[in-house]
Write an enzyme that holds these catalytic residues in place. Structure first.
Site, PDB file in Angstrom:
ATOM      1  N   TRP A  87       0.828  -1.211   0.000  1.00  0.00           N
ATOM      2  CA  TRP A  87       0.000   0.000   0.000  1.00  0.00           C
ATOM      3  C   TRP A  87       0.860   1.258   0.000  1.00  0.00           C
ATOM      4  O   TRP A  87       0.380   2.346  -0.289  1.00  0.00           O
ATOM      5  CB  TRP A  87      -0.967  -0.006   1.189  1.00  0.00           C
ATOM      6  CG  TRP A  87      -0.331   0.203   2.555  1.00  0.00           C
ATOM      7  CD1 TRP A  87       0.786  -0.397   3.036  1.00  0.00           C
ATOM      8  CD2 TRP A  87      -0.793   1.075   3.602  1.00  0.00           C
ATOM      9  NE1 TRP A  87       1.044   0.024   4.316  1.00  0.00           N
ATOM     10  CE2 TRP A  87       0.094   0.923   4.691  1.00  0.00           C
ATOM     11  CE3 TRP A  87      -1.869   1.949   3.730  1.00  0.00           C
ATOM     12  CZ2 TRP A  87      -0.060   1.625   5.896  1.00  0.00           C
ATOM     13  CZ3 TRP A  87      -2.022   2.643   4.928  1.00  0.00           C
ATOM     14  CH2 TRP A  87      -1.126   2.483   5.990  1.00  0.00           C
ATOM     15  N   ASP A  88       2.144   1.093   0.313  1.00  0.00           N
ATOM     16  CA  ASP A  88       3.073   2.224   0.285  1.00  0.00           C
ATOM     17  C   ASP A  88       2.930   3.009  -1.019  1.00  0.00           C
ATOM     18  O   ASP A  88       3.010   4.237  -1.037  1.00  0.00           O
ATOM     19  CB  ASP A  88       4.532   1.753   0.362  1.00  0.00           C
ATOM     20  CG  ASP A  88       4.823   0.837   1.541  1.00  0.00           C
ATOM     21  OD1 ASP A  88       3.913   0.102   1.952  1.00  0.00           O
ATOM     22  OD2 ASP A  88       5.966   0.853   2.018  1.00  0.00           O
TER      23      ASP A  88
ATOM     24  N   GLU B 259      -0.368  -3.106  12.763  1.00  0.00           N
ATOM     25  CA  GLU B 259      -0.236  -4.570  12.673  1.00  0.00           C
ATOM     26  C   GLU B 259       0.163  -5.215  13.997  1.00  0.00           C
ATOM     27  O   GLU B 259       0.334  -6.438  14.055  1.00  0.00           O
ATOM     28  CB  GLU B 259       0.769  -4.913  11.566  1.00  0.00           C
ATOM     29  CG  GLU B 259       0.218  -4.630  10.171  1.00  0.00           C
ATOM     30  CD  GLU B 259       1.251  -4.072   9.209  1.00  0.00           C
ATOM     31  OE1 GLU B 259       2.354  -3.701   9.651  1.00  0.00           O
ATOM     32  OE2 GLU B 259       0.939  -3.968   8.008  1.00  0.00           O
TER      33      GLU B 259
ATOM     34  N   LYS C 194       1.325   0.501  16.281  1.00  0.00           N
ATOM     35  CA  LYS C 194       2.539   0.482  15.466  1.00  0.00           C
ATOM     36  C   LYS C 194       2.720   1.768  14.675  1.00  0.00           C
ATOM     37  O   LYS C 194       3.835   2.294  14.550  1.00  0.00           O
ATOM     38  CB  LYS C 194       2.480  -0.707  14.508  1.00  0.00           C
ATOM     39  CG  LYS C 194       3.681  -0.860  13.597  1.00  0.00           C
ATOM     40  CD  LYS C 194       3.549  -2.106  12.744  1.00  0.00           C
ATOM     41  CE  LYS C 194       4.704  -2.254  11.779  1.00  0.00           C
ATOM     42  NZ  LYS C 194       4.586  -3.478  10.970  1.00  0.00           N
ATOM     43  N   GLN C 195       1.642   2.243  14.088  1.00  0.00           N
ATOM     44  CA  GLN C 195       1.763   3.393  13.187  1.00  0.00           C
ATOM     45  C   GLN C 195       0.406   4.075  13.057  1.00  0.00           C
ATOM     46  O   GLN C 195      -0.593   3.615  13.602  1.00  0.00           O
ATOM     47  CB  GLN C 195       2.252   2.952  11.826  1.00  0.00           C
ATOM     48  CG  GLN C 195       1.321   1.989  11.108  1.00  0.00           C
ATOM     49  CD  GLN C 195       1.821   1.628   9.712  1.00  0.00           C
ATOM     50  OE1 GLN C 195       2.250   2.482   8.966  1.00  0.00           O
ATOM     51  NE2 GLN C 195       1.764   0.349   9.380  1.00  0.00           N
TER      52      GLN C 195
END
Lengths: 773, 286
Positions: free
Chosen positions: A339-340, A478, A590-591
């Site tokens: 997806w980056d 994740e 995580k993000q």
């Protein structure tokens, strides 16, 4: 003596402004593989790591070609590793010139970001005291992506004697590459890797810059090696030029012949001519992409580095390849596409090089059948894109991984990280909205939207509460796998469903004939778009109007609080430090997950909602992903928190440039680089799109006095110039039709081609737009 | 290749100190170096009495050189090693107090501090079993300083055709090391299935580049979590030699990992002292 002073007569020289140069002095055994990545020269078709041509034992010299994968073992495809093609050995009086023999008086590599050239200077004093200087340029052409150039000037500085130069197209030992066989065919080199062939033709020349010159010349076995030798005169310079043309069996039926024909077609064009075309191409590309910052040299350097690698990664001419997580700069992540690309990199191309953005989206169109197959495999309708994609678009995520401590962990992202389908749909919508490219939408984009909407309709299940739920999914965070109703996944799915329905309705009205034909082909019933809207409206988002918070997933708010900020300076990522189970039971994320929604769908909710969620989730984010800091910078800037925006901007900028524990050795972090561009344009400049124009909401970071950037928007070429003190916005339409420009919650104005408009501000707010001459 | 001169084995007259002999024999064969057994005592001893004092049996003696020197034990050992250009000193580090074994006796500690060559510490618990080098274990904390041990370790591994296992111990709760160039766990793990293999590859590559590893060494990388000493002891069960880079500090609170390992393992450990520059000349290296 600097490179520009040397008598190499390249007709080119490094960009004079040192801020355009990424310089590495000396050879650093610890960092050499990282340097290979950072200074890589790529053009979207070819990528060559910046390993020294003379060979350094602790580097990873290699070349990559977009879309060229090999399959090994049960791990699925990975980007093929080809040899470094520019190996050159020089011997002086029979002794090989080597960093290990004698003393390096100078060894400097400079990546010229403006011109896309790797410059190298090497002055070596051999054990006998002879000083030899090598200056070189290497490039993969942006003007003609099948061309690569090398030019080396060799100067005998303080001696006269015999010099010989051996140029290899492939090293003697190719065990670390995927090459199975090398042969000569059609007067070109033909390298075979499993499933593909690479044809390489080359033209080489050694010449004196001073007088007529006839060196001894011999060709090695199979044409893989050529050797020249000559009697060097005191202070005399000899130049060695090589032009390569490269094709693969992905491109043409006979790559060796194509490479030879292409070289022949270049005809009398000299290396200088080809190099000049390349430099022109880079200049044109920078004209549409350069971000200029006044007042923060480090930020300027980081953005130039980011934009260089983004430009170098894309190829508008090939719609069957996309950009892997590390581009063509290294073999980490196996060249897989995540997806980056759509969420982090694509906006850069949408607003600076729409054809490149279109080509990247066409890759998703061409791999739609693989996404359909995956959906069927898991019992869904429509198209479920691969979490990790390679050449065919089939799922390539490994299902298990061996951790460094020997533990085997199950990898579930390939099976359960489904937001990728909505991410692709979002990118399709963003491209179309920014370009107005109806032909793309009708020819490819709409099909992606329809099939991904069908997937979400089948993926969401209505529960006893009469609401639609997406259960057992993995969101961007994740650390928490197999959760129900991940806010990011559900909100993006809803966006996907609504967007597909809007496009269907819109084209049904505006281009009924075209839409009917597409509908017939896709078996799209007239009422199907309404069913997407129904599901979108029923999807649970976890939003609580009382607190204005999205619950990241069902049950998140009941998890244990842990001090994530205290973990940020630790030697290990938080999931290793505390253990994955402990982290799973905690609120540590995580993000950017909910915060990513703010970044992508800002206009969907009031600022107070973004503020509340940012303040809630920011202290709980461990930033265990390189994608995270840039999005936090973006959202912090939009919220006007310039200090925090700067902190995260710097963190994002340092991911590749600050020797972060060798993370970049396997290639640069393309997603993080795209994120940095977005933090600047969407966050700090506050750019957003409206139906009839653009809106700006500048929040220049502390120390930034000016921010200038170009934009492509619906066929228009714009230039935005923001000033911090006194506040000022200036916009110029260099080409294209009239549009509306506005400042957020402030005045707007219509601007015509060739016009420049200025908006002055002060502590109280903005005045009215003025048309400048 | 520089030939090693001698392998020096100090014996203090205790039975447990003779545990060093089989290991010394193994190194002697590996380095093609004669073995010198040294007893330090001011007593005047005949050869027979020296053999008895060293607690040697008749089968111990063939192929060995026996020497006696007067004076203080540590100083005499270090002096002898210097004069004989010893490749290494192989000794049992432990002494027995009334209640228990101490990890590092005062003589061994003094030898470690002053030795002109690497010191191999052989725990008495290993006994007199024959010793051969099949697997080396090199614990590594990611710092360039400790990377200096990798060069001599690969040299030994190549000579013995042995496998080299590089062990990185990740200890939860620790702060980032301050030494520039230190490689620790990756700050970003975007996708563990890709990041960890890439990190492991880079860790080993960086270690080999900085430490001057010899090419073609059979090398494996392992990571353990937990307290460093315990993890090393655990991995050492499958190893024949622990290779430890040491910065020269033995004060209370320092070199705890080394002392813990000496105490709890039966695996010999070669201690390679590393100076501030992180580099050192190893007598057996080519």
């Amino acid at each position: 003596m600097t490179l520009s002073d040397c008598p190499a007569d390249f007709s080119l020289s490094p960009t004079a402004d040192p801020s355009w140069l990424l310089v590495e002095d000396g050879v650093n055994p610890a960092r050499e593989r990282e340097i290979d990545s950072l200074l890589a020269i790529c053009n979207g078709y070819l990528g060559m790591r910046a390993s020294a041509a003379e060979g350094i034992s602790f580097s990873y010299p290699s070349t990559f070609i977009a879309g060229l994968y090999v399959t090994n073992g049960g791990l699925g495809p990975r980007l093929a590793v080809l040899p470094h093609l520019l190996c050159v050995d020089v011997t002086v009086q029979g002794e090989k010139l080597s960093l290990a023999a004698g003393r390096a008086l100078l060894h400097r590599r400079q990546l010229d970001l403006r011109q896309g050239i790797l410059w190298t200077e090497w002055r070596q004093q051999d054990p006998s005291g002879r000083i030899t200087r090598l200056t070189s340029l290497e490039l993969t052409s942006l003007a003609d992506r099948h061309v690569m150039l090398q030019s080396v000037a060799i100067t005998a500085e303080n001696y006269a004697g015999r010099i010989s130069l051996t140029a290899r197209t492939c090293p003697l030992d190719m065990a670390s590459t995927d090459i199975e066989q090398v042969a000569i065919e059609s007067d070109a080199l033909l390298m075979r890797i499993p499933g593909n062939e690479i044809g390489i033709a080359k033209a080489s020349e050694v010449r004196s810059l001073a007088a007529s010159f006839l060196p001894d010349h011999e060709t090695g076995p199979n044409g893989r090696e050529e050797r020249w030798s000559w009697e060097a005169t005191l202070s005399g310079t000899i130049r060695f030029d090589r032009i390569f043309t490269i094709f693969t069996s992905r491109d043409v039926g006979n790559p060796a012949k194509a490479a030879r024909d292409h070289l022949t077609a270049m005809g009398a064009r000299s290396l200088q001519t080809a190099a000049a075309a390349h430099v022109d191409a880079w200049h044109r590309r920078w004209e549409n992409a350069e971000i200029r910052i006044t007042g923060d040299n480090e930020a300027q350097r980081a953005l130039r580095f980011a934009i260089y690698h983004l430009i170098a990664a894309a190829n508008p001419a090939d719609e069957h390849v996309s950009i892997g997580a590390r581009g063509l700069t290294g073999e980490a992540y196996r060249g897989h596409i995540f997806w980056d690309t759509e969420i982090f990199m694509l906006p850069f191309y949408v607003f600076t090089d729409p054809p490149a953005a279109r080509a990247l989206l066409m890759y998703r169109y061409h791999t739609l059948d693989a996404a359909r197959r995956k959906a069927v495999e898991y019992g869904y309708e429509g198209a479920l894109y691969a979490w990790e994609s390679a050449d065919s678009g089939d799922e390539t995520t490994p299902t298990r991984a061996v951790m460094p401590d020997g533990r085997v962990i199950i990898i579930r992202t390939g099976e359960r990280e489904h937001h990728i389908s909505a991410d692709v749909a979002y990118a399709v919508w963003q491209y179309w909205h920014a370009t107005g490219d109806d032909a793309f939408m009708l020819g490819a984009g709409a099909e992606i939207l329809v099939e991904t909407a069908r997937f979400w309709r089948s993926r969401a299940k209505v529960g006893l509460d009469d609401r639609a739920h997406i259960r057992q999914a993995i969101g961007p965070d994740e650390y928490h796998e197999l959760v129900d109703d991940n806010a990011y996944t559900n909100a993006m799915a809803a966006f996907n469903l609504e967007c597909a329905a809007d496009v269907a309705d819109g084209f049904q009205r505006a281009k009924s004939g075209d839409w009917q034909r597409l509908s017939a082909r896709l078996g799209l019933a007239e009422k199907e778009p309404n069913s997407w809207r129904t599901v979108a409206e029923a999807l649970v988002t976890g939003f609580d109007p009382a607190t204005r918070l999205f619950e990241q997933f069902a049950g998140y708010f009941q998890l244990e609080e842990i001090d994530v900020a205290a973990q940020r300076g630790r030697a290990m990522p938080i999931d290793m430090d505390l253990g994955p189970e402990r982290v799973r039971r905690s609120k540590a994320i995580k993000q950017a997950d909910v915060v990513a929604l703010s970044a992508l769908l800002w206009d969907k909710w009031p600022v107070a909602v973004h503020e509340a969620n940012f303040r809630y989730y920011e202290p709980r984010t461990a930033h265990g992903s390189s994608l995270s800091p840039a999005l936090y910078s973006l959202v912090a800037a939009k919220l006007g928190d310039r200090s925090l925006a700067q902190t995260y901007f710097r963190q994002a900028a340092e991911i590749d440039l600050s020797n972060n524990m060798g993370n970049a050795a396997g290639g640069v972090h393309m997603g993080a680089l795209g994120g940095l561009w977005q933090a600047t344009v969407f966050g700090i400049a506050g750019l957003s799109m409206r139906e009839n124009g653009i809106v700006l909401d500048p929040h220049l970071l502390p120390g930034w006095t000016e921010l200038v950037f170009p934009l492509q928007w619906r066929g228009r070429s714009l230039r935005v110039h923001l000033q911090a003190d006194p506040p000022q916005i200036e916009l110029t339409i260099k080409a294209g039709n009239e549009l509306t420009v506005a400042v957020l919650d402030g005045p707007s104005c219509r601007v015509r081609e060739g016009q420049r408009v200025v908006l002055h501000g002060n502590a109280l707010g903005w005045a009215n737009w003025e048309i400048a001459q | 290749m520089t030939s090693a001169k001698t392998v020096l084995v100090p014996l203090d007259g205790s039975v447990h100190s003779t545990a060093a002999i089989p290991v010394a024999r193994g190194f002697g064969e590996l380095l093609n170096a004669p073995i010198v057994l040294l007893h330090v005592s001011d007593d005047v001893l005949t050869t027979r009495a020296l053999v008895e004092r060293m607690k040697l049996s008749g089968e111990d003696v063939p192929g060995l050189i026996l020497e006696q020197r007067p004076g203080a034990a540590a100083a005499a050992i270090v002096k002898e090693a210097g004069e004989r250009h010893s490749a290494m000193i192989v000794m049992c580090p432990q002494i027995r107090t009334d209640l228990r074994w101490r990890a590092l006796g005062s003589v061994a500690a003094a030898v470690l501090r002053s030795s002109p060559c690497p010191v191999v510490l052989v725990p008495s618990a290993r006994g007199r079993k024959r010793w051969a080098l099949h697997r080396l274990l090199i614990p590594h904390d990611g710092t360039p300083t400790s990377a200096a041990a990798i060069g001599p370790a690969t040299d030994l591994a190549l000579r013995a055709a042995a496998e080299l296992v590089v062990l990185h111990v990740a200890t939860p709760g620790t702060e980032l090391p301050t030494e520039p160039g230190t490689l620790v766990s990756p700050r970003y793990v975007d996708q563990p299935q890709h990041e960890w293999p890439a990190w492991a590859q880079e860790f080993l590559a960086r270690l080999c580049a900085v430490g001057g590893a010899r090419a073609r060494t059979d090398m494996r990388f392992a990571v353990a979590q937990g307290e460093a000493g315990a993890a090393i002891v655990d991995f050492a069960r499958q190893s024949d030699l622990i290779v430890l880079g040491w910065r020269g500090a033995l004060e209370p609170g320092r070199a705890q990992t080394m002392q813990r390992v000496i105490c709890d393992t039966s695996c010999p450990m070669i201690v390679l002292r590393v100076d501030d520059s992180g580099r050192r000349y190893w007598p057996w290296s080519s």
